[in-house]
Motif scaffolding. Sequence first.
Motif, PDB file in Angstrom:
ATOM      1  N   UNK A 126      41.035 106.060  74.382  1.00 47.40           N
ATOM      2  CA  UNK A 126      41.776 106.846  75.376  1.00 47.40           C
ATOM      3  C   UNK A 126      42.855 107.709  74.711  1.00 47.40           C
ATOM      4  N   UNK A 127      43.464 107.201  73.653  1.00 51.04           N
ATOM      5  CA  UNK A 127      44.455 108.003  72.911  1.00 51.04           C
ATOM      6  C   UNK A 127      43.782 109.209  72.257  1.00 51.04           C
ATOM      7  N   UNK A 128      42.617 108.989  71.652  1.00 57.32           N
ATOM      8  CA  UNK A 128      41.869 110.119  71.092  1.00 57.32           C
ATOM      9  C   UNK A 128      41.568 111.142  72.186  1.00 57.32           C
ATOM     10  N   UNK A 129      41.083 110.653  73.315  1.00 59.84           N
ATOM     11  CA  UNK A 129      40.715 111.554  74.412  1.00 59.84           C
ATOM     12  C   UNK A 129      41.919 112.337  74.921  1.00 59.84           C
ATOM     13  N   UNK A 130      43.067 111.706  75.012  1.00 54.52           N
ATOM     14  CA  UNK A 130      44.285 112.410  75.451  1.00 54.52           C
ATOM     15  C   UNK A 130      44.639 113.539  74.492  1.00 54.52           C
ATOM     16  N   UNK A 131      44.535 113.261  73.204  1.00 58.67           N
ATOM     17  CA  UNK A 131      44.821 114.299  72.201  1.00 58.67           C
ATOM     18  C   UNK A 131      43.857 115.472  72.331  1.00 58.67           C
TER      19      UNK A 131
END
Length: 182
Positions: A126-131
């Motif tokens: 989810x952190x990757x996706x947010x970036x």
Amino acid sequence: MYTNDYYIQAFTSAKDTIHSLVDDVDQAIFSTPPAENKWCIGEILSHLIQTDKEYLTVLEDKILGDTSDLKKGNAPYKHPIHIRWFIKVVSPEFKRAVPTIPPFEPIEAKKMDKDRLLKEFDEIQDRYLSLIRKADKENLHLGKIKVGNPIYPIIKMSISACLAVNEAHQRRHFQQIRRILS
């Protein structure tokens, strides 16, 4: 090949893949190495988490703040030959063993909790996706924005290269888990 949509699909499907592989695996299988000097499924997942955390630290430092001075533009992103080689080495297509450096070593098998590791893995995706979504919204050119490699900061990599390396690395270890379970 490398676009924001590609990365969004890859990191989204990583969550589905890991859950389809290990949700029904009991704790004993999850934390038992398949052979001497081989990682168990939990160690593989822990290794992915350790690696992702190191990369996310430098990526988030670059993207989560003010991005007004970062390069703008569109994908597809192209990588130099040495990065394409590195992506190949960490991908499932590369059949030779690749040694792990100490910052990416997994936690001890006896400290593994499957549900906690799966939750942490999902949060990392989810952190990757947010970036990626922020970069997409702000039209950031992930192929031209550079960061220092998290372990060897003198080595500069584009954000796209960091994403490509980690996406390929995850696929490599998903394949390793499939071999353990077959």
